[in-house]
Design a protein around this motif. Structure first.
Motif, PDB file in Angstrom:
ATOM      1  N   LEU A   1       0.108   6.321  -0.721  1.00 32.92           N
ATOM      2  CA  LEU A   1       0.687   7.446  -1.413  1.00 32.92           C
ATOM      3  C   LEU A   1       1.525   8.165  -1.950  1.00 32.92           C
ATOM      4  O   LEU A   1       2.055   8.817  -3.246  1.00 32.92           O
ATOM      5  N   VAL A   2       2.381   6.985  -2.349  1.00 33.32           N
ATOM      6  CA  VAL A   2       3.523   6.572  -3.108  1.00 33.32           C
ATOM      7  C   VAL A   2       3.309   6.316  -4.045  1.00 33.32           C
ATOM      8  O   VAL A   2       3.882   7.419  -5.344  1.00 33.32           O
ATOM      9  N   ALA A   3       2.034   5.590  -4.412  1.00 35.62           N
ATOM     10  CA  ALA A   3       1.858   5.253  -5.384  1.00 35.62           C
ATOM     11  C   ALA A   3      -0.098   6.231  -5.810  1.00 35.62           C
ATOM     12  O   ALA A   3      -0.046   5.830  -7.388  1.00 35.62           O
ATOM     13  N   PHE A   4       0.798   7.404  -5.648  1.00 38.78           N
ATOM     14  CA  PHE A   4      -0.648   7.839  -5.550  1.00 38.78           C
ATOM     15  C   PHE A   4      -1.115   8.559  -7.421  1.00 38.78           C
ATOM     16  O   PHE A   4      -2.289   8.736  -7.372  1.00 38.78           O
ATOM     17  N   TYR A   5      -0.294   8.340  -8.204  1.00 35.68           N
ATOM     18  CA  TYR A   5      -0.179   8.960  -9.501  1.00 35.68           C
ATOM     19  C   TYR A   5      -0.896   7.673 -10.244  1.00 35.68           C
ATOM     20  O   TYR A   5      -1.290   7.988 -11.403  1.00 35.68           O
ATOM     21  N   PHE A   6      -0.316   6.406  -9.752  1.00 37.70           N
ATOM     22  CA  PHE A   6      -0.981   5.483 -11.031  1.00 37.70           C
ATOM     23  C   PHE A   6      -0.554   5.342 -12.004  1.00 37.70           C
ATOM     24  O   PHE A   6      -1.119   4.511 -12.658  1.00 37.70           O
ATOM     25  N   ASN A   7       1.508   5.932 -12.387  1.00 34.62           N
ATOM     26  CA  ASN A   7       1.195   6.097 -13.743  1.00 34.62           C
ATOM     27  C   ASN A   7       2.281   4.580 -13.161  1.00 34.62           C
ATOM     28  O   ASN A   7       3.015   4.203 -11.950  1.00 34.62           O
ATOM     29  N   ARG A   8       3.189   4.293 -14.387  1.00 32.68           N
ATOM     30  CA  ARG A   8       3.728   2.795 -14.005  1.00 32.68           C
ATOM     31  C   ARG A   8       5.303   3.331 -13.386  1.00 32.68           C
ATOM     32  O   ARG A   8       5.396   2.567 -12.613  1.00 32.68           O
ATOM     33  N   SER A   9       5.659   4.463 -13.312  1.00 27.59           N
ATOM     34  CA  SER A   9       6.405   4.790 -12.530  1.00 27.59           C
ATOM     35  C   SER A   9       6.387   5.211 -11.104  1.00 27.59           C
ATOM     36  O   SER A   9       7.495   4.577 -10.150  1.00 27.59           O
ATOM     37  N   ALA A  10       5.058   5.359 -10.567  1.00 25.59           N
ATOM     38  CA  ALA A  10       4.443   4.886  -9.149  1.00 25.59           C
ATOM     39  C   ALA A  10       4.782   4.193  -8.678  1.00 25.59           C
ATOM     40  O   ALA A  10       4.571   3.772  -7.652  1.00 25.59           O
ATOM     41  N   LEU A  11       3.924   3.581  -9.504  1.00 25.78           N
ATOM     42  CA  LEU A  11       3.451   2.186  -9.124  1.00 25.78           C
ATOM     43  C   LEU A  11       5.103   0.420  -8.756  1.00 25.78           C
ATOM     44  O   LEU A  11       4.793  -0.294  -8.260  1.00 25.78           O
ATOM     45  N   GLU A  12       5.903   1.434  -9.507  1.00 28.02           N
ATOM     46  CA  GLU A  12       7.219   0.511  -9.360  1.00 28.02           C
ATOM     47  C   GLU A  12       8.050   1.002  -8.429  1.00 28.02           C
ATOM     48  O   GLU A  12       8.194   0.290  -7.583  1.00 28.02           O
ATOM     49  N   ALA A  13       7.541   2.070  -7.801  1.00 31.44           N
ATOM     50  CA  ALA A  13       7.982   3.106  -6.508  1.00 31.44           C
ATOM     51  C   ALA A  13       8.031   2.828  -5.637  1.00 31.44           C
ATOM     52  O   ALA A  13       8.067   2.112  -4.510  1.00 31.44           O
ATOM     53  N   ALA A  14       6.051   2.805  -5.613  1.00 35.83           N
ATOM     54  CA  ALA A  14       5.792   1.890  -4.260  1.00 35.83           C
ATOM     55  C   ALA A  14       5.523  -0.206  -4.126  1.00 35.83           C
ATOM     56  O   ALA A  14       5.662  -0.300  -2.659  1.00 35.83           O
ATOM     57  N   TRP A  15       6.643  -0.392  -5.274  1.00 31.65           N
ATOM     58  CA  TRP A  15       6.002  -1.364  -4.899  1.00 31.65           C
ATOM     59  C   TRP A  15       7.405  -1.871  -4.293  1.00 31.65           C
ATOM     60  O   TRP A  15       7.315  -2.727  -3.600  1.00 31.65           O
ATOM     61  N   LYS A  16       8.743  -0.886  -4.799  1.00 33.64           N
ATOM     62  CA  LYS A  16      10.251  -1.233  -3.923  1.00 33.64           C
ATOM     63  C   LYS A  16       9.757  -1.340  -2.469  1.00 33.64           C
ATOM     64  O   LYS A  16      10.393  -1.389  -2.358  1.00 33.64           O
ATOM     65  N   TYR A  17       8.964   0.023  -2.448  1.00 30.38           N
ATOM     66  CA  TYR A  17       9.041   0.236  -1.700  1.00 30.38           C
ATOM     67  C   TYR A  17       8.128   0.035  -0.500  1.00 30.38           C
ATOM     68  O   TYR A  17       8.806  -0.607   0.643  1.00 30.38           O
ATOM     69  N   VAL A  18       8.028  -0.791  -0.659  1.00 31.01           N
ATOM     70  CA  VAL A  18       6.093  -2.010   0.143  1.00 31.01           C
ATOM     71  C   VAL A  18       7.104  -2.919   0.040  1.00 31.01           C
ATOM     72  O   VAL A  18       7.207  -3.836   1.315  1.00 31.01           O
ATOM     73  N   MET A  19       7.842  -3.436  -0.802  1.00 35.95           N
ATOM     74  CA  MET A  19       8.017  -5.177  -0.296  1.00 35.95           C
ATOM     75  C   MET A  19       9.647  -4.232   0.322  1.00 35.95           C
ATOM     76  O   MET A  19      10.228  -5.472   0.994  1.00 35.95           O
ATOM     77  N   VAL A  20      10.689  -3.874   0.180  1.00 35.73           N
ATOM     78  CA  VAL A  20      11.718  -3.121   0.767  1.00 35.73           C
ATOM     79  C   VAL A  20      11.248  -3.056   2.327  1.00 35.73           C
ATOM     80  O   VAL A  20      11.840  -3.632   3.288  1.00 35.73           O
TER      81      VAL A  20
END
Lengths: 208, 492
Positions: free
Chosen positions: B143-162
């Motif tokens: 859901l965080v990555a839902f727009y699947f643009n660059r910023s959303a992917l970055e946010a989702a990756w950091k979210y899932v890792m942290v």
């Protein structure tokens, strides 16, 4: 058990040396197989059937599905490898050795009553080395490998201190790990498509 | 009670599966809004049941006043988020930000996210709670990555890792607790809260202390306590607005809830002082870290995200004080923050859609451009900074007053000073956005009726509970505070 603990330490040590993604995934596969063997061995000793179920699940999920998904991802990435880790292989290996010494010392002080000291110490070392990999490697796949290593370490820790959690919680954890890797592989595919790379050091637009 | 719990747990996943199967957009919307409204009603019924019959305990399930309060929060926010999505996501699809075919997937993930949070709240067992918290991360990542643009992917990756690293540390803490339980001879009901509390006199204090460190850091990461909050501004700002509302209001509250439940065991063994000192430290630190970022922020959703860090800090501060007044304030504040912050995220979603920008400086003349949404936005900002007579004021006031009453005037004064900083920052940006002339060339689209209704409903709640706390709500809060007192008060 001592041999299995030793093998786990070796796998973690090798992970700090490799910069090739596919090699790292294969080491992870071997590591998970060792964890499954340890689980089965502990189940044999204790005569508990639910641990065989857990061992089987480890083989299917962590030595099967997860490496399969990661290897597919690696193939898609072609020549990508860990080019500029924050800490190079030699430094990482040194850190890994330090982690092992630290975890043995920690067990000596913190949990002197534990029966299988080697297993607990190798588990803690696995957790520390996994965390180290996550922090110092930039490739998405290497970070996933680090995460699974941490998970394996925790699993062995649970195994050697408490004979594993109850089956229903264990099942939940397996399911979570499986979904976790699926989600992360999806994200890594998307990273590759959007950024033409899965090197996570390019992710620095969001600040402040 | 049992039937209610099973229904509340069962409805969201069924709706999720149905959302994937349904193709017609209109039906998809109606079905999801109806299902979320029913779930919301079920959580209210559960709360009423707890007030009437006392806590429910049966096998793996457990609901007391504290869980009931959080169930109400999750139920209410799920409903308003779905209602808001009905117009908001439609517009996003129409404007081409997402593929229209993905709407079914969006609702499915939203319902699953809601399911995982509800599951966390009704679990009796600390191990299953962990499984649930991990599942909330997984359901919300896409859901965080839902727009699947660059910023959303970055946010989702950091979210899932942290969050995964944090949650694995919490697992380590949970395993240590289980080891302590086994060492004390309690193998019968692994990690059951009731069994562990009965055993607490015999648990090894050193092991429990070790477990406490990992549990606090682990679940603290998920709750967004500084300095583990780094994923939060990214994830909250990049997710679709209804998802940001759920993350901020419901997910952070759930993580706090799990933390409180775990600390209940720790306090029973170690006493309250150690736990309270840690909670106070993280609380003050979270507010202190959030303030400078809020003063220089230019992204409206990041501003709101840092405000969430601040509010989690305030709740943690209240928990750390550990007096009945502070805990009543903390319980009320969890509810107030959830509803007020979700309204703010909804309204910011409406504003962003209209102005096509998240940049605070590019949003001018809200009053002129959109009088209804603009007014509501101003009220919501006034609510979140703690202006009387809105409900957030009363919970903040209770916590600050409790600090002085508990003989910690320096901490209380420091918190007040930091809150003044937040007030200045938020009001500065809000007034800039409110007044002046709207830029030419705004999108013609009017905000959808469902979106305005969702925001209006939340605001009505904040205003209503500020003016008058109904007896039932007061009773629920009092009992939830009593549960918290048993968990972190340290006077057993």
């Amino acid at each position: 058990m001592e041999i299995l603990a030793f093998l786990l330490l070796i796998s973690a040590f090798l992970l700090t040396r490799t910069t090739r993604l596919s090699t790292a995934v294969h080491i992870l596969l071997a590591q998970s197989a060792v964890v499954a063997a340890a689980c089965a061995a502990a189940g044999w000793q204790a005569g508990e059937t639910h641990m065989f179920v857990a061992a089987l699940l480890t083989v299917v999920v962590k030595a099967g599905l997860i490496p399969y998904a990661l290897l597919r991802l690696v193939r898609l990435l072609k020549k990508e490898r860990e080019v500029h880790p924050v800490v190079g292989p030699n430094g990482s290996s040194l850190a890994a050795v330090a982690a092992m010494v630290l975890s043995y010392g920690l067990i000596e002080r913190a949990l002197p009553a534990v029966i299988s000291r080697d297993a607990v110490a190798s588990a803690v070392a696995l957790v520390l080395i996994g965390l180290f990999l996550i922090i110092t490697r930039r490739q998405a796949i290497m970070q996933i490998v680090g995460l699974i290593t941490v998970e394996n370490g925790l699993y062995v820790l649970g195994l050697s201190t408490t004979r594993g959690l109850p089956l229903i919680i264990e099942l939940g954890i397996f399911f979570d790990v499986l979904v976790m890797v699926t989600v992360m592989v999806i994200l890594a595919f998307r990273l590759k498509r959007s950024f033409h790379s899965t090197d996570t050091s390019i992710l620095k637009r969001l600040k402040g | 009670m049992y039937e209610l719990i099973v229904l509340a747990l069962g409805l969201p996943p069924v709706t999720a599966a149905a959302s994937l199967a349904v193709r017609r957009r209109g039906f998809l919307k109606v079905m999801n809004v109806a299902a979320s409204l029913t779930t919301c009603g079920l959580t209210f019924a559960l709360a009423a049941g707890v007030l009437r019959d006392g806590p429910y305990a049966g096998g793996w399930l457990f609901v007391d006043a504290l869980s009931a309060l959080l169930l109400v929060v999750v139920g209410l926010l799920t409903f308003t988020a779905t209602l808001f999505s009905a117009s908001y996501m439609e517009a996003e699809a129409d404007e081409g930000h997402i593929k229209p075919g993905l709407l079914g997937g969006y609702y499915a993930l939203l319902q699953l996210f809601s399911f995982t949070m509800l599951a966390v709240l009704v679990a009796e067992n600390l191990g299953l709670m962990w499984v649930g918290v991990e599942a909330t991360t997984l359901a919300s990542t896409l859901l965080v990555a839902f727009y699947f643009n660059r910023s959303a992917l970055e946010a989702a990756w950091k979210y899932v890792m942290v969050c995964n690293v944090g949650i694995l540390l919490a697992l380590l803490g949970t395993i240590l607790l289980y080891y302590a339980q086994l060492s004390a001879g309690g193998g019968g009901a692994p990690l059951s809260r009731a069994a562990m509390e009965a055993l607490s006199g015999r648990l090894d204090p050193f092991l429990v202390k070790l477990a406490f460190v990992f549990i606090l850091i682990g679940y603290g990461t998920k709750a967004g306590l500084a300095p583990m909050h780094t994923w939060l501004p990214d994830a909250h700002s990049q997710a679709p607005s209804p998802v940001s509302a759920l993350l901020s209001g419901a997910l952070l509250s759930c993580a706090l809830y799990v933390l409180i439940r775990n600390l209940g065991i720790v306090t029973a063994v170690l006493g309250g002082e150690f736990v309270q000192a840690a909670l106070l430290l993280f609380g003050v630190l979270s507010v202190a870290v959030a303030v400078p970022f809020m003063l220089v922020q230019h992204d409206i959703k990041r501003l709101l995200a840092y405000s969430s860090v601040e509010h989690v800090g305030i709740v943690s501060f209240g928990l750390g004080l550990g007096t009945p007044l502070a805990l009543y304030g903390a319980a009320f504040h969890i509810l107030n923050h959830a509803v007020a912050k979700s309204a703010l995220f909804y309204l910011s979603g409406i504003i962003i859609q209209r102005y096509r920008s998240k940049h605070v400086m590019r949003i001018r003349g809200l009053f002129a451009a959109m009088p209804a949404a603009g007014t509501m936005f101003l009220v919501a900002v006034l609510a979140i900074v703690g202006t009387p007579p809105l409900s957030v004021f009363f919970s903040k006031f209770a916590i600050v007053a409790a600090a002085f009453a508990a003989g910690k005037p320096v901490l209380g004064a420091a918190l007040l000073l930091l809150l003044a900083g937040v007030f200045a920052g938020m009001m500065y940006y809000a007034t800039r956005m409110m007044f002046g002339t709207a830029p030419a060339g705004l999108a013609a689209a009017r905000p959808g009726a469902c979106a305005l209704a969702a925001a209006g409903l939340s605001l009505a709640w904040v205003v209503g509970t500020g003016l008058y706390v109904p007896a039932a709500l007061d009773e629920l809060l009092t009992r939830a505070a009593a549960q918290m007192f048993a968990a972190v008060g340290g006077l057993r």
